[in-house]
Design an enzyme around this catalytic site. Structure first.
Site: not given
Ligand code: MN
Length: 239
Positions: A110, A215, A217
């Site tokens: 990001c 994202h 994660e």
């Protein structure tokens, strides 16, 4: 037998008012799951300290966060730009330049992909919705749960992102109102969304310098394929 796990420095968030340095969920856990040791870096703009830190770590994860000061890509800050973190900007620009120049592995997520691009001369949209008027944009600040993929990206065959997912169409989550405008020399675009937004770049002639606008994660717990990019990153950090 103990395995030598690579040490991964993570750039932190910074709350200026509370003087609080922190990292959001998913990053450290993902690095551990992929075989690395995460270490959240202290926030400092002291280049001597940053140089020492740089030498001690095997790779860097540039995490998500606030907006980038437009001065770093030669523009005024417009009303549509968001919160700026001056110390973070300084630290990440230094580290991003180093890893790209010297070939240490880096994964940008990001804000991280944006910093990688800006660090070596690329630019950003300060706000895609105010600055792109010639076409209809997708929802890039999704209202769905954070782990849920809401838009497609088309992935360049043979790229590292493609290797992670093993296909050319991937659905990803999206939490950004800024995006890459001009890609810095040396990068190639390896994923874009159907509305023409750059969603991933990779640095040519580098063992592992990958930045994604989504994202992973927040997604790998629900979809293991999103851990593959972390694994490839950690593997390169161990070399
Ligand atoms: Mn997006």
């Amino acid at each position: 037998m103990s395995i030598k796990r690579p040490l991964i420095g993570i750039s932190p968030w910074y709350d200026e008012e509370k003087r609080l340095t922190y990292i959001k969920g998913g990053y450290c856990e993902g690095i551990i799951k992929a075989g690395g040791i995460p270490v959240v870096l202290p926030l400092t703009g002291d280049e001597e300290i940053l140089q020492d830190i740089y030498e001690k770590i095997d790779g860097i994860l540039l995490s998500g966060g606030d907006d980038v000061d437009a001065v770093h890509f030669g523009e005024w800050n417009l009303p549509c730009n968001g919160e700026i973190s001056p110390y973070r900007d300084r630290m990440e620009l230094f580290l991003a330049r180093k890893v790209l120049e010297e070939g240490k592995p880096v994964l940008g997520i990001c804000r991280g992909v944006q910093m990688m691009n800006v660090a070596i001369g690329g630019s950003l949209y300060q706000d895609i919705y105010s600055q792109i008027r010639d076409r209809c944009l997708l929802q890039h600040s999704q209202k769905a749960p954070r782990w849920y993929p809401t838009h497609e990206v088309v992935v360049k065959s043979g790229s590292k992102v493609w290797k992670a997912h093993g296909k050319e169409s991937v659905r990803v989550n999206s939490f950004h109102h800024q995006a890459i405008k001009d890609v810095a020399d040396g990068f190639e675009i390896t994923a874009s969304s159907p509305d023409g937004m750059i969603e991933a770049i990779e640095f040519r002639n580098h063992p592992f310098a990958v930045g994604v606008q989504w994202h992973p994660e927040l997604m790998w717990e629900k979809d293991q394929s999103f851990l593959e990019l972390f694994k490839d990153f950690i593997e390169n950090c161990g070399k």
